[in-house]
Design an enzyme around this catalytic site. Structure first.
Site, PDB file in Angstrom:
ATOM      1  CD  GLU A 142     -17.288 -15.404  25.505  1.00 17.29           C
ATOM      2  OE1 GLU A 142     -17.175 -14.170  25.339  1.00 17.29           O
ATOM      3  OE2 GLU A 142     -18.322 -15.930  25.959  1.00 17.29           O
ATOM      4  CG  HIS A 149      -7.131 -18.525  55.728  1.00 14.11           C
ATOM      5  ND1 HIS A 149      -6.582 -18.912  56.930  1.00 14.11           N
ATOM      6  CD2 HIS A 149      -6.473 -17.388  55.365  1.00 14.11           C
ATOM      7  CE1 HIS A 149      -5.653 -18.036  57.284  1.00 14.11           C
ATOM      8  NE2 HIS A 149      -5.571 -17.101  56.353  1.00 14.11           N
ATOM      9  CE  LYS A 201     -25.792 -16.335  23.489  1.00 15.81           C
ATOM     10  NZ  LYS A 201     -25.293 -15.220  22.665  1.00 15.81           N
TER      11      LYS A 201
HETATM   12  O1  LIG Z   1     -23.525  -7.958  24.852  1.00 15.23           O
HETATM   13  P1  LIG Z   1     -24.394  -9.112  24.412  1.00 15.23           P
HETATM   14  O2  LIG Z   1     -24.574  -9.186  22.946  1.00 15.23           O
HETATM   15  O3  LIG Z   1     -25.681  -9.144  25.177  1.00 15.23           O
HETATM   16  O4  LIG Z   1     -23.585 -10.470  24.771  1.00 15.23           O
HETATM   17  C1  LIG Z   1     -23.286 -10.742  26.119  1.00 15.23           C
HETATM   18  C2  LIG Z   1     -22.209 -11.791  26.162  1.00 15.23           C
HETATM   19  O5  LIG Z   1     -22.633 -13.011  25.529  1.00 15.23           O
HETATM   20  C3  LIG Z   1     -21.600 -13.476  24.673  1.00 15.23           C
HETATM   21  O6  LIG Z   1     -21.889 -13.103  23.360  1.00 15.23           O
HETATM   22  C4  LIG Z   1     -21.474 -14.971  24.736  1.00 15.23           C
HETATM   23  O7  LIG Z   1     -21.137 -15.369  26.003  1.00 15.23           O
HETATM   24  C5  LIG Z   1     -20.337 -12.767  25.165  1.00 15.23           C
HETATM   25  O8  LIG Z   1     -19.299 -12.802  24.242  1.00 15.23           O
HETATM   26  C6  LIG Z   1     -20.907 -11.414  25.452  1.00 15.23           C
HETATM   27  O9  LIG Z   1     -20.048 -10.628  26.253  1.00 15.23           O
END
Ligand SMILES: O=P(O)(O)OC[C@H]1O[C@](O)(CO)[C@@H](O)[C@@H]1O
Length: 533
Positions: free
Chosen positions: A328, A357, A461
């Site tokens: 990320e 394995h 999202k």
């Molecule tokens: O802590 P939040 O804001 O719920 O985000 C959860 C996760 O989603 C992200 O924003 C995107 O994957 C991550 O960087 C983060 O750790």
């Protein structure tokens, strides 16, 4: 042949290993790059890029806006060295948070803070990504029979996974502390987990708020919910701590302290490693050495995957943790000049010798598209071992399999890095986390990308939100029509063009009878019909 030309590969490798090994006795840590085929000239070429990286890192620690895309500072190093924070207020906030975590957890352990059923016995942490992976890694790596509370996790919006955890908590909900973690306070998966937990408490007739803790940014949706519903406690998260580097903040400290783990040791180990990785000389800096090896192995383009092979069960989640931290951070389309680079380093792995394995066959004989990172833990266990053969223990086997695999990979032209720690404890886990946080930051400077934002996840999202909007349109059409309809007919009536998404939505709903949709299979998906149940 003269003596100097008769060096055998073993003697040469031994010389390379013993002269090149980075070692810190105080931390009980070493880093071995002798099995990375990198000539002195190749090392020097990469090393020339580091002064810029060290300078950028120093500015970052001094409080520069290192995350320019989001206009944020990057302050996870201050979490274990509050005195480095750029203002006295931030230093005070960090120290106060640690104090509050300890005080709260002590009150829970002593039964001063209790559930409706008495002293707390369990913790249910609800989070995702960096709001769960760090806590899960630490909970597993440092678990022991001395744990004060049993840890469970919702780290996804999978109803079946949630049910599995709830069934394991069944009779203990009244003594379960629910910790909801979300920096943004709006992540759908975490919100769903919270609602599912609240529903479970409600059906058990147990008040939720008095057993609920929120860890989130002030003013977030989650914070507002916790305040308005009168939850037991909230802990702060700050915008200058990224999700994937938040495990040394309240995100990781609250669950670790509730479990009864040594959070001071975590912070000290990370802080000690930070001191080592602050040294502006590559050969004296383990994170710089790691970043240099990554750059060399992947030619600065991530052309080889990072395979994590810890030879210790406790570290099995480390690869999952590093998948977020590394991918990320480094998996970015554009560099900081706006050029399209599609950077990244893919990470996978589990543990040795188990993986020998599973996929080590391909590592040894197949595609040479990776470099391995072994993590060797010297201490086998607490206490003595039986002999499984004359003079040989199971731990000897584990060592032999590690050393043998390292040798076999090297001899077949595969590169590997070895990290060695004396044992898995709070110090060494904190140090390992800090090592990789810094190596990722330095590597990002070498390839000129912002390691601290995550634009790509927003796309997913948004697409998910569109699917859910389409779902309500499709359901409305099906429910409104007496006759059953094909996905194409539903799409037309919903003025939607994405027939396949509508088909997928309706097929999913029809597989869950309580949703009131039924599927009448045709010869092909296009002929399937959907109607009211
Ligand atoms: O802590 P939040 O804001 O719920 O985000 C959860 C996760 O989603 C992200 O924003 C995107 O994957 C991550 O960087 C983060 O750790």
């Amino acid at each position: 042949m003269s003596a100097e030309l008769s060096i055998t590969p073993q003697a040469e490798l031994w010389a390379r290993y013993s002269t090149g090994l980075y070692r810190n006795e105080e931390l009980g840590f070493s880093l071995d790059l002798s099995r990375v085929r990198m000539s002195p000239s190749e090392q020097s070429a990469i090393a020339e890029m580091f002064p810029m990286a060290f300078s950028a890192m120093a500015q970052l620690e001094a409080g520069s806006i290192a995350n320019k895309d989001e206009g944020r500072m990057v302050g996870h190093y201050w979490l274990r060295a509050p005195q480095l924070a750029p203002t006295p207020e931030l230093e005070a906030d960090i120290l106060q948070a640690i104090f509050d975590v300890k005080a709260f957890c002590q009150a829970v352990h002593e039964g001063e803070i209790r559930g409706s059923g008495g002293k707390f016995t369990n913790v249910l942490l609800i989070g995702i990504g960096g709001s769960a992976l760090g806590p899960q890694f630490i909970a597993t790596a440092l678990a022991s029979s001395q744990d004060k509370l049993h840890m469970s996790f919702f780290d996804n919006t999978d109803p079946d996974g949630i049910d599995l955890v709830l069934s394991s908590l069944a009779s203990r909900l009244a003594t379960t502390l629910v910790v909801v973690v979300s920096k943004s306070g709006g992540t759908p998966e975490t919100r769903n987990g919270m609602l599912e937990a609240q529903a479970a408490f409600q059906s058990a007739g147990i008040p939720f708020a008095p057993q609920a803790v929120a860890i989130t940014q002030a003013g977030s949706k989650l914070d507002q919910t916790a305040q308005s519903e009168g939850w037991l406690k909230t802990f702060p998260m700050w915008d200058w701590v990224g999700g994937r580097t938040s495990v040394m903040s309240t995100v990781g400290l609250v669950p670790a302290a509730l479990q009864g783990l040594d959070i001071d040791g975590l912070l000290e180990g990370a802080g000690q490693m930070d001191s080592l990785t602050r040294v502006p000389q590559v050969k004296e800096n383990p994170a710089a050495l790691l970043a240099m090896a990554w750059y060399h192995c992947g030619q600065g383009r991530g052309s080889k995957d990072m395979v994590l092979l810890p030879y210790k069960d406790r570290l099995a989640l480390f690869s999952k943790y590093l998948q977020q931290l590394v991918m990320e951070s480094l998996g970015k389309e554009l560099d900081r000049k706006g050029q399209k680079v599609n950077q990244g380093i893919a990470v996978y792995g589990n543990k040795g010798s188990t993986d020998q394995h599973a996929y080590v066959q391909q590592l040894r004989d197949g595609l040479n598209n990776f470099f391995a990172t072994f993590i060797e833990v010297l201490k086998d266990r607490h206490g003595d071992s039986i002999e499984v053969d004359a003079g040989v223990t199971s731990g000897d086997y584990l060592y032999g399999f590690y050393a043998g695999t390292r040798k076999a990979l090297y001899e077949s032209g595969r590169d590997s890095i070895t990290i060695t720690v004396n044992e898995v404890n709070a110090h060494s886990v904190g140090a390992l986390i800090a090592l990789y946080e810094r190596a990722v930051g330095l590597y990002a400077e070498l390839v000129n990308i912002n390691a601290y934002h995550q634009p790509g996840v927003e796309a997913g999202k948004k697409a998910a939100a569109q699917i859910l909007a389409l779902q309500s349109q499709a359901v409305e059409v099906v429910v409104r029509n007496k006759a059953s309809l094909t996905a194409d007919e539903v799409a037309k009536l919903a003025n939607a063009s994405d027939v396949e998404s509508i088909y997928g939505i309706l097929r999913h709903l029809a597989a869950n009878p309580s949703r009131g949709i039924v599927r009448h299979p045709g010869k092909t998906p296009a002929e399937d019909r959907f109607g009211k149940l």
